[in-house]
Structures are given as C-alpha cells and as structure tokens.
Design a protein around this motif. Structure first.
Motif, PDB file in Angstrom:
ATOM      1  N   ALA A   1     -11.314   7.104   2.892  1.00  0.00           N
ATOM      2  CA  ALA A   1      -9.932   7.117   2.789  1.00  0.00           C
ATOM      3  C   ALA A   1      -9.175   7.388   4.119  1.00  0.00           C
ATOM      4  O   ALA A   1      -9.711   7.832   4.967  1.00  0.00           O
ATOM      5  CB  ALA A   1      -9.291   8.063   1.769  1.00  0.00           C
TER       6      ALA A   1
ATOM      7  N   ASP B   1       4.644   7.229  -4.355  1.00  0.00           N
ATOM      8  CA  ASP B   1       3.801   7.739  -5.581  1.00  0.00           C
ATOM      9  C   ASP B   1       4.534   8.418  -6.699  1.00  0.00           C
ATOM     10  O   ASP B   1       3.926   8.835  -7.467  1.00  0.00           O
ATOM     11  CB  ASP B   1       2.612   8.344  -5.024  1.00  0.00           C
ATOM     12  CG  ASP B   1       2.893   9.578  -4.280  1.00  0.00           C
ATOM     13  OD1 ASP B   1       3.706   9.853  -4.098  1.00  0.00           O
ATOM     14  OD2 ASP B   1       1.626  10.416  -4.300  1.00  0.00           O
TER      15      ASP B   1
ATOM     16  N   TYR C   1      -0.868   8.225  -1.908  1.00  0.00           N
ATOM     17  CA  TYR C   1      -1.197   9.195  -3.198  1.00  0.00           C
ATOM     18  C   TYR C   1      -1.300  10.454  -2.595  1.00  0.00           C
ATOM     19  O   TYR C   1      -2.171  10.847  -1.760  1.00  0.00           O
ATOM     20  CB  TYR C   1      -2.321   8.582  -3.939  1.00  0.00           C
ATOM     21  CG  TYR C   1      -2.482   9.200  -5.252  1.00  0.00           C
ATOM     22  CD1 TYR C   1      -1.677   8.993  -6.311  1.00  0.00           C
ATOM     23  CD2 TYR C   1      -3.237  10.406  -5.087  1.00  0.00           C
ATOM     24  CE1 TYR C   1      -1.856   9.624  -7.509  1.00  0.00           C
ATOM     25  CE2 TYR C   1      -3.403  11.321  -6.663  1.00  0.00           C
ATOM     26  CZ  TYR C   1      -2.792  10.600  -7.590  1.00  0.00           C
ATOM     27  OH  TYR C   1      -2.792  11.514  -8.978  1.00  0.00           O
TER      28      TYR C   1
ATOM     29  N   ARG D   1      -8.629   5.296  -3.953  1.00  0.00           N
ATOM     30  CA  ARG D   1      -7.400   5.136  -3.210  1.00  0.00           C
ATOM     31  C   ARG D   1      -7.609   5.011  -1.737  1.00  0.00           C
ATOM     32  O   ARG D   1      -8.247   5.859  -1.367  1.00  0.00           O
ATOM     33  CB  ARG D   1      -6.575   6.191  -3.602  1.00  0.00           C
ATOM     34  CG  ARG D   1      -6.067   6.011  -4.867  1.00  0.00           C
ATOM     35  CD  ARG D   1      -4.829   6.846  -5.449  1.00  0.00           C
ATOM     36  NE  ARG D   1      -4.583   6.596  -6.564  1.00  0.00           N
ATOM     37  CZ  ARG D   1      -3.712   5.429  -7.253  1.00  0.00           C
ATOM     38  NH1 ARG D   1      -3.328   4.735  -6.263  1.00  0.00           N
ATOM     39  NH2 ARG D   1      -3.406   5.581  -8.334  1.00  0.00           N
ATOM     40  N   GLU D   2      -6.980   4.144  -1.132  1.00  0.00           N
ATOM     41  CA  GLU D   2      -7.035   3.657   0.287  1.00  0.00           C
ATOM     42  C   GLU D   2      -6.446   4.743   1.103  1.00  0.00           C
ATOM     43  O   GLU D   2      -6.903   5.033   2.295  1.00  0.00           O
ATOM     44  CB  GLU D   2      -6.518   2.388   0.693  1.00  0.00           C
ATOM     45  CG  GLU D   2      -6.661   1.952   2.013  1.00  0.00           C
ATOM     46  CD  GLU D   2      -6.205   0.189   2.349  1.00  0.00           C
ATOM     47  OE1 GLU D   2      -5.762   0.229   3.350  1.00  0.00           O
ATOM     48  OE2 GLU D   2      -5.931  -0.198   1.244  1.00  0.00           O
TER      49      GLU D   2
ATOM     50  N   GLY E   1      -4.455  -0.529  -8.319  1.00  0.00           N
ATOM     51  CA  GLY E   1      -5.355   0.144  -7.291  1.00  0.00           C
ATOM     52  C   GLY E   1      -4.582   0.889  -6.455  1.00  0.00           C
ATOM     53  O   GLY E   1      -3.800   1.937  -6.767  1.00  0.00           O
ATOM     54  N   SER E   2      -4.380   0.747  -4.963  1.00  0.00           N
ATOM     55  CA  SER E   2      -3.759   1.591  -3.874  1.00  0.00           C
ATOM     56  C   SER E   2      -2.220   0.988  -3.674  1.00  0.00           C
ATOM     57  O   SER E   2      -1.659   1.528  -2.983  1.00  0.00           O
ATOM     58  CB  SER E   2      -4.468   1.831  -2.789  1.00  0.00           C
ATOM     59  OG  SER E   2      -5.843   2.402  -2.855  1.00  0.00           O
ATOM     60  N   ASP E   3      -2.009  -0.206  -4.472  1.00  0.00           N
ATOM     61  CA  ASP E   3      -0.563  -0.934  -4.183  1.00  0.00           C
ATOM     62  C   ASP E   3       0.324  -0.583  -5.446  1.00  0.00           C
ATOM     63  O   ASP E   3       0.322  -0.257  -6.118  1.00  0.00           O
ATOM     64  CB  ASP E   3      -0.735  -2.278  -4.229  1.00  0.00           C
ATOM     65  CG  ASP E   3      -1.850  -2.817  -2.795  1.00  0.00           C
ATOM     66  OD1 ASP E   3      -1.840  -1.919  -2.115  1.00  0.00           O
ATOM     67  OD2 ASP E   3      -2.090  -4.084  -2.932  1.00  0.00           O
TER      68      ASP E   3
ATOM     69  N   LEU F   1      -4.641   8.608   1.399  1.00  0.00           N
ATOM     70  CA  LEU F   1      -4.206   9.917   0.728  1.00  0.00           C
ATOM     71  C   LEU F   1      -3.374  10.673   1.657  1.00  0.00           C
ATOM     72  O   LEU F   1      -3.445  10.674   2.766  1.00  0.00           O
ATOM     73  CB  LEU F   1      -5.262  10.760   0.573  1.00  0.00           C
ATOM     74  CG  LEU F   1      -6.593  10.065  -0.470  1.00  0.00           C
ATOM     75  CD1 LEU F   1      -7.565  10.854  -0.543  1.00  0.00           C
ATOM     76  CD2 LEU F   1      -5.962   9.705  -1.555  1.00  0.00           C
TER      77      LEU F   1
ATOM     78  N   LEU G   1       0.799  -1.308  -0.022  1.00  0.00           N
ATOM     79  CA  LEU G   1       0.033  -0.004  -0.013  1.00  0.00           C
ATOM     80  C   LEU G   1       0.737   1.340  -0.028  1.00  0.00           C
ATOM     81  O   LEU G   1       1.676   1.347   0.776  1.00  0.00           O
ATOM     82  CB  LEU G   1      -0.880  -0.063   1.208  1.00  0.00           C
ATOM     83  CG  LEU G   1      -1.614   1.197   1.419  1.00  0.00           C
ATOM     84  CD1 LEU G   1      -2.750   1.341   0.381  1.00  0.00           C
ATOM     85  CD2 LEU G   1      -2.326   1.148   2.972  1.00  0.00           C
TER      86      LEU G   1
END
Length: 329
Positions: free
Chosen positions: A173, A301, A123, A143-144, A317-319, A146, A120
C-alpha cells in the motif's frame, strides 16, 4: 415562487469507531441545507469543525437566521455574509446544486473541468495501538492508499511503532500519515526520516496550528501538509516555506466556492493540494470530488466510515466514482 431555505440536522452512525488523537466518535451530526425555487431543489451538507468549537446545532441556527434573506442570494455574497464553516458550506453547495439544476449544466461543466473519471481515494486507519492498527490495515490490504491516524499519547516513537506495524500488514500500500498536531516540541526531522524509510509519502499537520514556526529551517524527508493550519486563502502566507501541501476541506473553507479559490491560490504559491473531508455522507463528498480532481491526493472516504445515506456515491476497489446528478450538482 420565491426561493426558500429549509435546514435540518441529520445523524449518521459511524461504522465501528472513528478514533484520532482528539478522541473517538460513534456517530456524526451534519447540517443539511435545501434551497428550492418551487421547481428545483439544491442541497448541501456540512459537518461542524469540532476543534473550532462549532456544532451542528450552531450551524443549523446560522442557516435558520438567514432563511428569510435567500431570495436574491448569490454565492459571491456568502463570504461577506457568513463565516467559514459548516453552515456556509452547506448553503454554498446548495446554491451550486440549485444553479446546476436550473441551468441543466453540471457543476463540473460550470467550473470548466474535463469529464470526471473514477478517482483514487485514501482509506483511513483509525488511531489505536500498533497491533489493532495492523489488523485494520490487513483487513483492507487490497486498498492502494491508506491514511494512517497518528498522534498517540506515547509520542513520535509510539507513532513510528504504529506505522511500522501498518507497513508490515500492508506492504504494497501507499501510505500517508496524519499527526493531528501532536508532535510539537519534538524532533520532527528525525521522525520524518524514520517515516521515509517506511515509504510514507506525506505527513499532515505535525505541530499545533499557530505554532507553525517550529517548522522553520526543517529539512523534511517526507513532505508536510497543512490541515488545521490551512482554513481559507487567508492562511496561505503563514504556510509557504513551512509546508509543501495543503489539505482543503469544504467545511474549513466554507463551501465549494472558497475551496476552488483556495486551490487556485495554493497552486500560484507552488503548494500541492490534498482534498480531504470530515466525517460526512456522500452529499458532502460530491462537491469535494471536483476540488480533488485538481489536486494530488484525495481523502474522500467519509461515506465509507459511516452508514451512508441511500443512493450515495459508489466506491469500487480503491476508487470513488463521480457523483451523478441525482445526488448533487
């Protein structure tokens, strides 16, 4: 064939505009070091720490100055040979990559880590007015985690407005925030209490580096992470008791070698670790991935914020997925 070092500057456009309290960027210049033995080539990338006054051109000049002396160069030599920064990071990571290719053992195996798995990553939501930041958060609502850039000129009250707007736009999030040294001389304890009500998990660098004593006696409702106040292991004594986490960036530390040592030293002092990055390509994130495997938070990111190099890291995804040997290490 004796080892040879080749270095160059590469430029990557930023997707849209990356804005923090210190200003906006539309492109990033990185320095790339390539170390070859004739059969194998190791690569590393560094981004100059602009708030240190470093530049890609200065980092390139530092690498060119050492290019005649790399025949027997070891990673252990670099700390005494070059200051921490983008140049040393690029060369240190090139050495790691070259050693991995020569030995056939991946860097994670040399470090003694388990098989890497998808991770994870945060972002980043750039600093803007509350409405713009809410729109940006809404656009990546799935996104998980932020990371919200704060530090607006309107002070902590304006930052609370920004974070409230982001929370409304992304109610599910997880949120962390980066104050970018902007809250010095303010009621930080009150601001953190307000952020806690928005379920913010972590706040980076509320005060300017060097003014960390302003945090003495603070009862933070949200844990604090030292970013600009934490560069290398030499920074740690001034952090203990004031921050609960540190943000390790390979460009600040001057390479993977020091970053790993910093992570270990932080753990001995009871400090949690967030692994971050400058604006950079996947080549710079690949070594940082192995530090992040040993921490709590990953903020990797960088490649998502620029037009990344071909065949870079994969994000699903978020990974962020582990680097393959073709990219680095």
């Amino acid at each position: 064939m004796a080892r040879q070092l080749h270095a160059r500057i590469e430029t990557f456009p930023v997707r849209g505009q990356f804005t923090i309290a210190r200003g906006a960027k539309t492109q990033v210049d990185v320095v790339v070091a390539e170390l070859t033995d004739g059969a194998h080539t190791g690569r590393g990338e560094g981004t100059a720490i602009y708030y240190h006054g470093d530049t890609a051109e200065a980092a390139l000049a530092a690498l060119q100055a050492i290019s005649a002396d790399v025949a027997g160069l070891r990673r252990a030599d670099l700390i005494g040979l070059m200051p921490a920064g983008a140049a040393r990071n690029a060369l240190d990571c090139a050495l790691w990559d070259l050693e991995a290719k020569q030995s056939g053992a991946r860097v994670w195996q040399q470090i003694g880590l388990p098989v890497p798995q998808p991770m994870l990553t945060a972002y980043t939501i750039s600093l803007a007015d509350a409405e713009t930041m809410a729109a940006a958060a809404s656009a990546v609502r799935g996104r998980e985690l932020l990371k919200v850039k704060l530090g607006g000129k309107d002070g902590p009250d304006g930052d609370i407005e920004r974070m409230t707007a982001v929370r409304r736009a992304a109610p599910d999030a997880r949120l962390i925030a980066d104050a970018n040294e902007a809250w010095g001389g303010t009621d930080i304890e009150r601001t953190l209490a307000r952020l806690a009500r928005l379920d913010v998990e972590l706040v980076e660098q509320p005060v300017p580096a060097g003014r960390d004593a302003e945090l003495d006696g603070l009862r933070p409702a949200v844990p604090l992470a030292a970013d600009e106040s934490c560069q290398t292991r030499a920074s740690l004594d001034a952090i203990v008791g004031r921050y609960q986490f540190i943000n390790i960036k390979l460009d600040k530390a001057g390479g993977l070698t020091e970053a790993l040592a910093l992570r270990h030293a932080a753990a001995l002092r009871g400090l949690g670790v967030m692994t971050g990055c400058m604006l950079c390509s996947s080549l710079a994130i690949a070594p940082a991935f192995y530090v992040a495997m040993q921490g709590v938070y990953a903020d990797l990111d960088g490649p998502l914020l620029i037009e990344d190099r071909p065949h870079g890291l994969r994000f699903v995804g978020s990974d962020v997925l582990p680097p393959d040997a073709a990219l680095w290490g």
